[in-house]
Design a protein around this motif. Structure first.
Motif, PDB file in Angstrom:
ATOM      1  N   VAL A 100      50.632  72.708  42.821  1.00 54.29           N
ATOM      2  CA  VAL A 100      50.468  72.027  41.601  1.00 54.29           C
ATOM      3  C   VAL A 100      49.988  73.002  40.310  1.00 54.29           C
ATOM      4  N   ILE A 101      49.289  73.988  40.635  1.00 54.28           N
ATOM      5  CA  ILE A 101      48.957  75.053  39.903  1.00 54.28           C
ATOM      6  C   ILE A 101      50.196  75.753  39.382  1.00 54.28           C
ATOM      7  N   ARG A 102      50.844  76.253  40.097  1.00 51.13           N
ATOM      8  CA  ARG A 102      51.950  76.837  39.791  1.00 51.13           C
ATOM      9  C   ARG A 102      52.902  76.163  38.779  1.00 51.13           C
ATOM     10  N   GLN A 103      53.316  75.015  39.254  1.00 46.04           N
ATOM     11  CA  GLN A 103      54.180  74.312  38.569  1.00 46.04           C
ATOM     12  C   GLN A 103      53.780  74.056  37.102  1.00 46.04           C
ATOM     13  N   THR A 104      52.398  73.822  36.935  1.00 44.11           N
ATOM     14  CA  THR A 104      51.614  73.461  35.720  1.00 44.11           C
ATOM     15  C   THR A 104      51.531  74.859  34.720  1.00 44.11           C
ATOM     16  N   MET A 105      51.431  75.803  35.323  1.00 49.76           N
ATOM     17  CA  MET A 105      51.537  76.923  34.573  1.00 49.76           C
ATOM     18  C   MET A 105      52.837  77.597  34.447  1.00 49.76           C
ATOM     19  N   GLU A 106      53.795  77.283  35.065  1.00 49.78           N
ATOM     20  CA  GLU A 106      55.217  77.602  34.722  1.00 49.78           C
ATOM     21  C   GLU A 106      55.775  76.760  33.302  1.00 49.78           C
ATOM     22  N   ALA A 107      55.258  75.578  33.238  1.00 49.80           N
ATOM     23  CA  ALA A 107      55.363  74.962  32.055  1.00 49.80           C
ATOM     24  C   ALA A 107      54.916  75.575  30.779  1.00 49.80           C
ATOM     25  N   SER A 108      53.973  76.492  30.971  1.00 50.91           N
ATOM     26  CA  SER A 108      53.447  77.075  29.770  1.00 50.91           C
ATOM     27  C   SER A 108      53.952  78.532  29.861  1.00 50.91           C
ATOM     28  N   ILE A 109      54.195  79.087  30.714  1.00 46.74           N
ATOM     29  CA  ILE A 109      54.474  80.806  30.590  1.00 46.74           C
ATOM     30  C   ILE A 109      56.017  80.799  30.094  1.00 46.74           C
ATOM     31  N   LEU A 110      56.103  81.658  29.037  1.00 50.04           N
ATOM     32  CA  LEU A 110      57.421  81.873  28.695  1.00 50.04           C
ATOM     33  C   LEU A 110      57.918  83.061  29.743  1.00 50.04           C
ATOM     34  N   THR A 111      58.566  82.507  30.738  1.00 50.41           N
ATOM     35  CA  THR A 111      59.304  83.279  31.814  1.00 50.41           C
ATOM     36  C   THR A 111      60.366  84.023  31.471  1.00 50.41           C
ATOM     37  N   GLU A 112      61.083  83.210  30.586  1.00 49.74           N
ATOM     38  CA  GLU A 112      62.304  83.808  30.187  1.00 49.74           C
ATOM     39  C   GLU A 112      62.224  85.243  29.596  1.00 49.74           C
ATOM     40  N   LEU A 113      61.099  85.589  29.067  1.00 53.74           N
ATOM     41  CA  LEU A 113      60.790  86.969  28.317  1.00 53.74           C
ATOM     42  C   LEU A 113      60.567  88.119  29.275  1.00 53.74           C
ATOM     43  N   MET A 114      60.388  87.526  30.590  1.00 53.62           N
ATOM     44  CA  MET A 114      60.044  88.612  31.618  1.00 53.62           C
ATOM     45  C   MET A 114      60.892  88.514  32.669  1.00 53.62           C
ATOM     46  N   PRO A 115      62.186  88.900  32.712  1.00 53.43           N
ATOM     47  CA  PRO A 115      63.338  88.887  33.729  1.00 53.43           C
ATOM     48  C   PRO A 115      62.976  89.972  34.834  1.00 53.43           C
ATOM     49  N   ARG A 116      63.440  89.633  36.000  1.00 55.11           N
ATOM     50  CA  ARG A 116      63.267  90.403  36.961  1.00 55.11           C
ATOM     51  C   ARG A 116      61.920  90.965  37.333  1.00 55.11           C
ATOM     52  N   SER A 117      61.079  89.959  37.070  1.00 56.48           N
ATOM     53  CA  SER A 117      59.515  90.333  37.539  1.00 56.48           C
ATOM     54  C   SER A 117      58.686  88.998  37.884  1.00 56.48           C
ATOM     55  N   GLN A 118      57.572  89.451  38.561  1.00 55.50           N
ATOM     56  CA  GLN A 118      56.827  88.520  39.082  1.00 55.50           C
ATOM     57  C   GLN A 118      55.553  88.478  38.495  1.00 55.50           C
ATOM     58  N   ILE A 119      54.578  87.227  38.361  1.00 49.13           N
ATOM     59  CA  ILE A 119      53.312  87.134  38.119  1.00 49.13           C
ATOM     60  C   ILE A 119      52.720  86.240  39.230  1.00 49.13           C
ATOM     61  N   ASP A 120      51.709  87.122  39.755  1.00 51.28           N
ATOM     62  CA  ASP A 120      50.661  86.295  40.629  1.00 51.28           C
ATOM     63  C   ASP A 120      49.595  86.098  39.953  1.00 51.28           C
ATOM     64  N   ILE A 121      49.086  84.716  40.571  1.00 52.59           N
ATOM     65  CA  ILE A 121      47.835  84.075  40.297  1.00 52.59           C
ATOM     66  C   ILE A 121      47.078  83.653  41.182  1.00 52.59           C
ATOM     67  N   PHE A 122      45.886  83.930  41.684  1.00 55.11           N
ATOM     68  CA  PHE A 122      45.033  84.080  42.528  1.00 55.11           C
ATOM     69  C   PHE A 122      43.986  83.150  42.031  1.00 55.11           C
ATOM     70  N   VAL A 123      43.546  81.927  42.533  1.00 53.55           N
ATOM     71  CA  VAL A 123      42.338  80.960  42.332  1.00 53.55           C
ATOM     72  C   VAL A 123      41.432  80.903  43.670  1.00 53.55           C
ATOM     73  N   GLN A 124      40.167  81.016  43.282  1.00 51.32           N
ATOM     74  CA  GLN A 124      39.248  80.616  44.270  1.00 51.32           C
ATOM     75  C   GLN A 124      38.114  79.654  43.820  1.00 51.32           C
ATOM     76  N   VAL A 125      37.879  78.742  44.532  1.00 51.81           N
ATOM     77  CA  VAL A 125      36.820  78.022  44.117  1.00 51.81           C
ATOM     78  C   VAL A 125      35.596  78.534  44.993  1.00 51.81           C
ATOM     79  N   LEU A 126      34.370  78.879  44.051  1.00 56.22           N
ATOM     80  CA  LEU A 126      33.310  79.306  44.508  1.00 56.22           C
ATOM     81  C   LEU A 126      32.282  78.449  44.734  1.00 56.22           C
TER      82      LEU A 126
END
Length: 242
Positions: A100-126
């Motif tokens: 859910v978080i990944r799909q929500t973030m993908e709707a916001s990120i301009l992924t087409e500006l960063m071809p052949r790359s990856q972005i890792d998001i780590f989230v932890q509930v404290l």
């Protein structure tokens, strides 16, 4: 249990039905990450870290080389709730929320500006006290902005529920555990576009519209707070540079 006092109209934690919990955001909390943030919604506390854009580590995971690959991992710290049972890594709920978080973030990120790359998001509930899914999305947004990842707009999330025949904004754990209908919404604030909508029970259409409208108002309030946090951080950096 009465979740809304019939005489005063106040909820169990003293808030009004349309009142959010206290918000607090901070960026740059993980030194080695490209971007990081701590976000609090009442007693719910979430930390997020972003790494990238960087070279794709596993080429087989990237379906489209013309866009960045976004990956997300969600976890709950074992001390985050009163339940001390050990949760296995990769359990079904964690996998679902990561998606859910990944799909929500993908709707916001301009992924087409960063071809052949990856972005890792780590989230932890404290610390968990209701609204963890929304808090994770808000923390991830702050962390992405801190990392300088280009986005169409900041994406924010908030939940609303329906208890005692009353729409309630930003449910805490006690309210969330009552078993009433719960709607979680994510929006691109300036574009006024819904990117996430989840509901765990049926509601009449007119009631659903009221509850969803309340959640959207919460999202907009969170967007205002996040912009203020980012603006304050920008001013602080400018002062440091002289």
């Amino acid at each position: 249990m009465e979740f809304v006092d019939a005489l005063t109209g106040f909820r169990v934690d003293g808030r009004r039905p349309n009142e959010m919990r206290k918000l607090k955001g901070e960026v740059g909390v993980v030194a080695r990450a490209d971007g990081s943030a701590l976000f609090e919604m009442g007693n719910t506390r979430v930390i997020a870290a972003v790494y990238g854009p960087r070279e794709v580590q596993n080429k087989g995971q990237q379906v489209n080389s013309k866009e960045a690959l976004v990956r997300c991992e969600y976890r709950m710290a074992e001390f985050s709730t009163g339940d001390r049972r050990r949760k296995p890594k990769g359990d079904r709920r964690s996998t679902e929320i990561s998606l859910v978080i990944r799909q929500t973030m993908e709707a916001s990120i301009l992924t087409e500006l960063m071809p052949r790359s990856q972005i890792d998001i780590f989230v932890q509930v404290l610390q968990a006290d209701g609204g963890t899914r929304s808090a994770c999305i808000n923390a991830a947004t702050l962390a992405l902005a801190d990392a300088g990842i280009p986005m169409r707009d900041i994406v924010t999330s908030c939940s609303a529920g329906y208890l005692c025949s009353t729409p309630l904004l930003d449910l805490n754990y006690v309210e969330d555990s009552a078993g009433g209908p719960d709607v979680t919404v994510g929006i691109l604030a300036k574009m006024d576009k819904v990117t996430l909508l989840q509901m765990d029970a049926k509601l009449p259409m007119d009631t659903f519209e009221n509850v969803m409208g309340l959640a959207i108002e919460g999202c907009k309030a969170i967007a205002t707070h996040i912009r203020e946090v980012l603006l304050e951080n920008t001013k602080r950096l400018e002062c440091q540079r002289g």
